[in-house]
Write an enzyme that holds these catalytic residues in place. Sequence first.
Site, PDB file in Angstrom:
ATOM      1  N   GLU A  56       0.791  -1.238   0.000  1.00 35.88           N
ATOM      2  CA  GLU A  56       0.000   0.000   0.000  1.00 35.88           C
ATOM      3  C   GLU A  56       0.827   1.294   0.000  1.00 35.88           C
ATOM      4  O   GLU A  56       0.577   2.207   0.774  1.00 35.88           O
ATOM      5  CB  GLU A  56      -0.947  -0.004   1.206  1.00 35.88           C
ATOM      6  N   ASN A  62       2.060  -5.099  -3.251  1.00 39.60           N
ATOM      7  CA  ASN A  62       0.646  -5.390  -2.966  1.00 39.60           C
ATOM      8  C   ASN A  62      -0.097  -4.093  -2.655  1.00 39.60           C
ATOM      9  O   ASN A  62       0.392  -3.259  -1.889  1.00 39.60           O
ATOM     10  CB  ASN A  62       0.605  -6.319  -1.731  1.00 39.60           C
ATOM     11  N   HIS A  70     -10.622  -5.652  -2.447  1.00 33.73           N
ATOM     12  CA  HIS A  70     -11.687  -5.473  -1.453  1.00 33.73           C
ATOM     13  C   HIS A  70     -12.813  -4.682  -2.132  1.00 33.73           C
ATOM     14  O   HIS A  70     -12.676  -3.481  -2.376  1.00 33.73           O
ATOM     15  CB  HIS A  70     -11.170  -4.685  -0.246  1.00 33.73           C
ATOM     16  N   GLU A 123      -6.408 -10.471  -1.458  1.00 37.39           N
ATOM     17  CA  GLU A 123      -7.228 -10.256  -0.252  1.00 37.39           C
ATOM     18  C   GLU A 123      -8.706 -10.151  -0.633  1.00 37.39           C
ATOM     19  O   GLU A 123      -9.444  -9.316  -0.101  1.00 37.39           O
ATOM     20  CB  GLU A 123      -6.792  -8.977   0.481  1.00 37.39           C
ATOM     21  N   ASP A 130     -12.452  -9.926  -1.059  1.00 34.48           N
ATOM     22  CA  ASP A 130     -13.762 -10.014  -0.409  1.00 34.48           C
ATOM     23  C   ASP A 130     -14.700  -9.069  -1.138  1.00 34.48           C
ATOM     24  O   ASP A 130     -14.275  -8.049  -1.690  1.00 34.48           O
ATOM     25  CB  ASP A 130     -13.724  -9.759   1.105  1.00 34.48           C
TER      26      ASP A 130
HETATM   27  O1  G3I Z   1      -5.879  -8.343  18.776  1.00 32.52           O
HETATM   28  C1  G3I Z   1      -6.354  -7.078  19.266  1.00 32.52           C
HETATM   29  C2  G3I Z   1      -7.206  -7.237  20.497  1.00 32.52           C
HETATM   30  O2  G3I Z   1      -6.420  -7.767  21.531  1.00 32.52           O
HETATM   31  C3  G3I Z   1      -7.811  -5.897  20.868  1.00 32.52           C
HETATM   32  O3  G3I Z   1      -8.688  -6.076  21.962  1.00 32.52           O
HETATM   33  C4  G3I Z   1      -8.559  -5.331  19.695  1.00 32.52           C
HETATM   34  C5  G3I Z   1      -9.191  -3.964  19.970  1.00 32.52           C
HETATM   35  O4  G3I Z   1      -8.217  -2.945  19.889  1.00 32.52           O
HETATM   36  O5  G3I Z   1      -7.685  -5.201  18.579  1.00 32.52           O
HETATM   37  C6  G3I Z   1      -7.160  -6.433  18.162  1.00 32.52           C
HETATM   38  O6  G3I Z   1      -6.298  -6.207  17.097  1.00 32.52           O
HETATM   39  C7  G3I Z   1      -6.918  -5.899  15.858  1.00 32.52           C
HETATM   40  C8  G3I Z   1      -6.442  -6.879  14.806  1.00 32.52           C
HETATM   41  O7  G3I Z   1      -6.994  -6.531  13.562  1.00 32.52           O
HETATM   42  C9  G3I Z   1      -6.812  -8.310  15.140  1.00 32.52           C
HETATM   43  O8  G3I Z   1      -8.196  -8.470  15.120  1.00 32.52           O
HETATM   44  C10 G3I Z   1      -6.530  -4.488  15.462  1.00 32.52           C
HETATM   45  O9  G3I Z   1      -7.082  -3.526  16.402  1.00 32.52           O
HETATM   46  C11 G3I Z   1      -7.063  -4.196  14.089  1.00 32.52           C
HETATM   47  O10 G3I Z   1      -6.544  -2.938  13.655  1.00 32.52           O
HETATM   48  C12 G3I Z   1      -6.589  -5.257  13.106  1.00 32.52           C
HETATM   49  O11 G3I Z   1      -7.204  -5.008  11.879  1.00 32.52           O
HETATM   50  C13 G3I Z   1      -6.564  -5.612  10.774  1.00 32.52           C
HETATM   51  C14 G3I Z   1      -6.228  -4.548   9.744  1.00 32.52           C
HETATM   52  O12 G3I Z   1      -5.636  -5.155   8.616  1.00 32.52           O
HETATM   53  C15 G3I Z   1      -5.257  -3.511  10.285  1.00 32.52           C
HETATM   54  O13 G3I Z   1      -4.905  -2.621   9.311  1.00 32.52           O
HETATM   55  C16 G3I Z   1      -7.503  -6.639  10.170  1.00 32.52           C
HETATM   56  O14 G3I Z   1      -7.668  -7.730  11.077  1.00 32.52           O
HETATM   57  C17 G3I Z   1      -6.905  -7.161   8.866  1.00 32.52           C
HETATM   58  O15 G3I Z   1      -7.865  -7.946   8.215  1.00 32.52           O
HETATM   59  C18 G3I Z   1      -6.538  -6.007   7.967  1.00 32.52           C
HETATM   60  O16 G3I Z   1      -5.935  -6.509   6.829  1.00 32.52           O
HETATM   61  C19 G3I Z   1      -5.583  -5.540   5.846  1.00 32.52           C
HETATM   62  C20 G3I Z   1      -4.358  -6.053   5.128  1.00 32.52           C
HETATM   63  O17 G3I Z   1      -3.327  -6.306   6.033  1.00 32.52           O
HETATM   64  C21 G3I Z   1      -3.896  -5.072   4.075  1.00 32.52           C
HETATM   65  N1  G3I Z   1      -4.977  -4.736   3.187  1.00 32.52           N
HETATM   66  C22 G3I Z   1      -6.183  -4.281   3.811  1.00 32.52           C
HETATM   67  C23 G3I Z   1      -6.675  -5.294   4.816  1.00 32.52           C
HETATM   68  C24 G3I Z   1      -7.997  -4.893   5.366  1.00 32.52           C
HETATM   69  O18 G3I Z   1      -7.893  -3.719   6.117  1.00 32.52           O
END
Ligand code: G3I
Length: 447
Positions: free
Chosen positions: A162, A204, A241, A270, A272
Amino acid sequence: MTLTVKSVARVSLVSTLVLATVGAAVLAASPASGAASTLAAAAQQSGRYFGTAVAANKLGDSTYVGILNREFDMVTAENEMKMDATEPNQGQFSYGNADRIVNQARNQGKRIRGHALAWHSQQPGWMQNMSGTALRNAMLNHVTQVASYYRGKIYAWDVVNEAFADGSSGGRRDSNLQRTGNDWIEAAFRAARAADPGAKLCYNDYNTDNWSHAKTQGVYRMVQDFKSRGVPIDCVGFQAHFNSGNPVPSNYHTTLQNFAALGVDVQITELDIEGSGSTQAQQYSGVTQACLAVARCTGITVWGIRDTDSWRASGTPLLFDGSGNKKAAYTSVLNALNAGTGTTTPPTSTTTTTSNPGGGGCTATYSEGEKWNDRFNGQVTVSGTDNWIVTVTVSSPQRIIATWNTSASWDSANVMTARPNGSGNTFGFTIMHGGNWNWPAVSCRVA
Ligand code: G3I
């Protein structure tokens, strides 16, 4: 020969139909008899993979793992290989959750996409406040350490994620990494290649699906520039996405094809699509067909298994519902994969052959032979000597399966050594391509 003609005819049909026609047949409840019954098996028929993002904290969920093991043959850690997860404190690396995903996948014979080595987002706190040379060095060290740790275990790395801006500029996104100098991306790729020479190295990004968008064009120009200057890039990942505000573009196939024509693999990394029912199913099959119609589209990864596993759960964007049942979208993808078998487009040419790098009076010249859906023939003609040794190197996942007019041996590392067998100075071989249509590298020396 018949096969070639048949496949070409189907290619043009598919190209015309991609994203334009999704008949009711695609939405049939079950695959045709004799067709593959899982996503991975259906994708493998054309040498492709079908993957999913996996979260380490779900590996104890038997429904989740059951679907994972049954349906997918490529795995991406959803968050566990990112910079904040793998280097929470500078110089202290943490691979526990990433390893759980890697080990689970490898134990099941699945391959792994690494995501992601360098990114402006999800940086550890210590990195977010860095700048200049200190940040550049920290980033390169991170790339080197993580790629070295997983050396040999990763099919493809998202080396940089990105890095381009949304909107009409077509330029780079502002970030602390970008401010270290415009060459930060190529520096990351070079570090990754040095650390894990066997992994494919990908750029990516998202919102790069529509060919006419400035961001797509900006990434295209960067890849073109990298290829022209020998920066080690092997693939481009399209996150894909989609939702109603960002639907699958009608020129999606064009985008994938144009990038592939630069000499890189393309992958949907990715996927969806928010929605439900037949509308969602049609969009999913359109994306699948677009990949199938591009020879160098090597696979598709969906960003999660069940709707409830998604980062956009409320948009129900995945192939399984919250209970793990197959949705119409699942069936449409499966049927498209089954119908698409044999629709890969053999390129008219790829890289130019190498000849004799070592001097000494011999030259080896490669020329293309017949092409089929799963294999192609090549031929080498040697000049300058009758007493030659030719080395033919193919690139993974290609395999040499047969030779003629030569005495040859080859190893599992994809290197064949060929010598004369009294049949003259032209010999041939058959390569199972596994979706990789690159020509082999050929060199010659006098025995
Ligand atoms: O694990 C913690 C948890 O302990 C905590 O209570 C909670 C609340 O703050 O957060 C949890 O972590 C989260 C993590 O996902 C696991 O669920 C993060 O806050 C959250 O920011 C994170 O989001 C991820 C996101 O990337 C971050 O940018 C998504 O799961 C993930 O699917 C997403 O993936 C990205 C790709 O890497 C790049 N392309 C876009 C894609 C979608 O956004």
